[in-house]
Design an enzyme around this catalytic site. Sequence first.
Site, mmCIF file in Angstrom:
data_model
loop_
_atom_site.group_PDB
_atom_site.id
_atom_site.type_symbol
_atom_site.label_atom_id
_atom_site.label_comp_id
_atom_site.label_asym_id
_atom_site.label_seq_id
_atom_site.Cartn_x
_atom_site.Cartn_y
_atom_site.Cartn_z
ATOM 1 N N HIS A 82 0.885 -1.286 0.109
ATOM 2 C CA HIS A 82 -0.538 -0.174 0.305
ATOM 3 C C HIS A 82 0.675 1.063 -0.011
ATOM 4 O O HIS A 82 1.774 0.841 0.334
ATOM 5 C CB HIS A 82 -0.750 -0.080 1.058
ATOM 6 C CG HIS A 82 -2.021 1.066 1.498
ATOM 7 N ND1 HIS A 82 -2.837 1.281 0.866
ATOM 8 C CD2 HIS A 82 -1.952 2.698 2.096
ATOM 9 C CE1 HIS A 82 -3.733 2.832 0.843
ATOM 10 N NE2 HIS A 82 -3.175 3.005 1.897
ATOM 11 N N ARG A 168 -13.732 12.669 6.844
ATOM 12 C CA ARG A 168 -12.559 12.827 6.818
ATOM 13 C C ARG A 168 -11.840 13.751 5.787
ATOM 14 O O ARG A 168 -11.545 15.053 5.572
ATOM 15 C CB ARG A 168 -11.895 12.245 7.460
ATOM 16 C CG ARG A 168 -12.042 11.522 8.463
ATOM 17 C CD ARG A 168 -11.191 10.371 8.484
ATOM 18 N NE ARG A 168 -9.373 10.883 8.045
ATOM 19 C CZ ARG A 168 -8.465 9.152 7.594
ATOM 20 N NH1 ARG A 168 -8.663 8.595 7.282
ATOM 21 N NH2 ARG A 168 -7.112 9.698 7.380
ATOM 22 N N SER A 183 -7.083 3.726 9.490
ATOM 23 C CA SER A 183 -7.521 3.252 7.947
ATOM 24 C C SER A 183 -7.091 2.821 7.278
ATOM 25 O O SER A 183 -7.425 1.778 6.533
ATOM 26 C CB SER A 183 -8.096 4.976 7.294
ATOM 27 O OG SER A 183 -7.989 4.948 5.023
HETATM 28 N N1 URA Z 1 -4.694 6.583 3.154
HETATM 29 C C1 URA Z 1 -6.152 5.405 3.245
HETATM 30 O O1 URA Z 1 -6.528 4.969 2.553
HETATM 31 N N2 URA Z 1 -6.084 6.438 4.552
HETATM 32 C C2 URA Z 1 -6.188 7.655 5.045
HETATM 33 O O2 URA Z 1 -6.278 7.285 5.999
HETATM 34 C C3 URA Z 1 -4.924 8.175 4.302
HETATM 35 C C4 URA Z 1 -4.283 7.244 3.040
#
Ligand code: URA
Length: 408
Positions: A82, A168, A183
Amino acid sequence: MNIVDIINKKRLRHHLAKEELEYAFMGYLNEKIESYQISALLMAICINGMTEEETINLTKIFIDSGDILDLSSIPGIKVDKHSTGGVGDKTTLVIAPIVASCGVYMAKMSGRGLGYTGGTIDKLESIKGFKTALSEEEFLKELRDIGLVISSQTTSLAPLDKKIYALRDVTGTVESYPLIASSIMSKKIASGADKIVIDLKLGKGALIHTKEDANKLKEILIKIGNSFKKETRVIITSMDNPLGNNVGNSLEVIEAMEVLKGNIDTPFAKLCIELASNLVSMGKNIPMMEAEQEVIKVLKNNQAYHKFLKLVEYQQGDINSLKISDQKIEIRSAKNGILKGIDAKLIGEISMKLGAGRLTKDDTIDHEVGIVLNKQVNDKIVENDLLCTLYVNKVKDEFNIREAFIIE
Ligand code: URA
């Protein structure tokens, strides 16, 4: 329990129990708590932070709000990667085929871009026919058959994170490391991989701007991974300048393919090699040096490139359909000097305005437009040198792009 008491508790820096977090967040998912109330709680979390225990509990609440993809029918260790997001970040397109070519299963759920950062799914959709929405059955079959798969995230994985992230985004509560960590990790853990590499972007074009915050985020990401028994490595990488030379969807696929064809002497290729080597090292339980040798081998012998073509074919894309707009605007330097930096955020914003990205999630994007950087940081610049080329379509404007090039 009462939502106002919970908000007040966090405002006064007290610890929230798992049941309280569950009451507030799941209540919002189930429409029992109003968005203004959860927004107030998010802001209190942003300002006062969360303990490690609270962050892990929130991650669990996000995960349990939806399904968990079961990859156990696929043999061996499954890895996932990621990136916290950046401008010109097409690393997944390079890394996934490398890792699969080295014999490690890479199951990747990716997202679409919003604002000035792009998303892997949009990039792949610049290949005509490429199917990004896969059923669980299709996802698992492809992973088993060719060792990799890239699909858009299904709505059933961590739906609470999706709803909270959207809130957010419009309440100034994105930049909080416990919220970012829960998250990211909830989606990664729900996606079912055994081991995870996070590319944590730090710099002007990233969510995280200081080394101190990056280290704090790194620590909590690893702790969350450990608490769910998922080995997690976090690599902090720079996002002051755009990543690579190309920004924009088709343009980025083309640049990724260049690396896969063995052109590996660029900083972008080096980052891909570092991330892929970490994934191979974890997937095969081998030292980094050995993993890196394997990675370079599959790049040099074109195995990774052919794996990418296989992925495209399997997901019904036509690689020959990739198209860049034939209308160009060339931007030339008005002065002499050394190129000290390229403002990643401004480049991302202008690329978005040209049509390569979306301002709101319902905007459609133009895969053929974008920006090619013709000069790199530290290059000597002479007046009238070509700095960058804009590939344009509907919007034919150079905006204030010269300001992105810091020449001294
Ligand atoms: N990427 C995500 O998936 N969530 C976040 O809060 C920030 C970046």
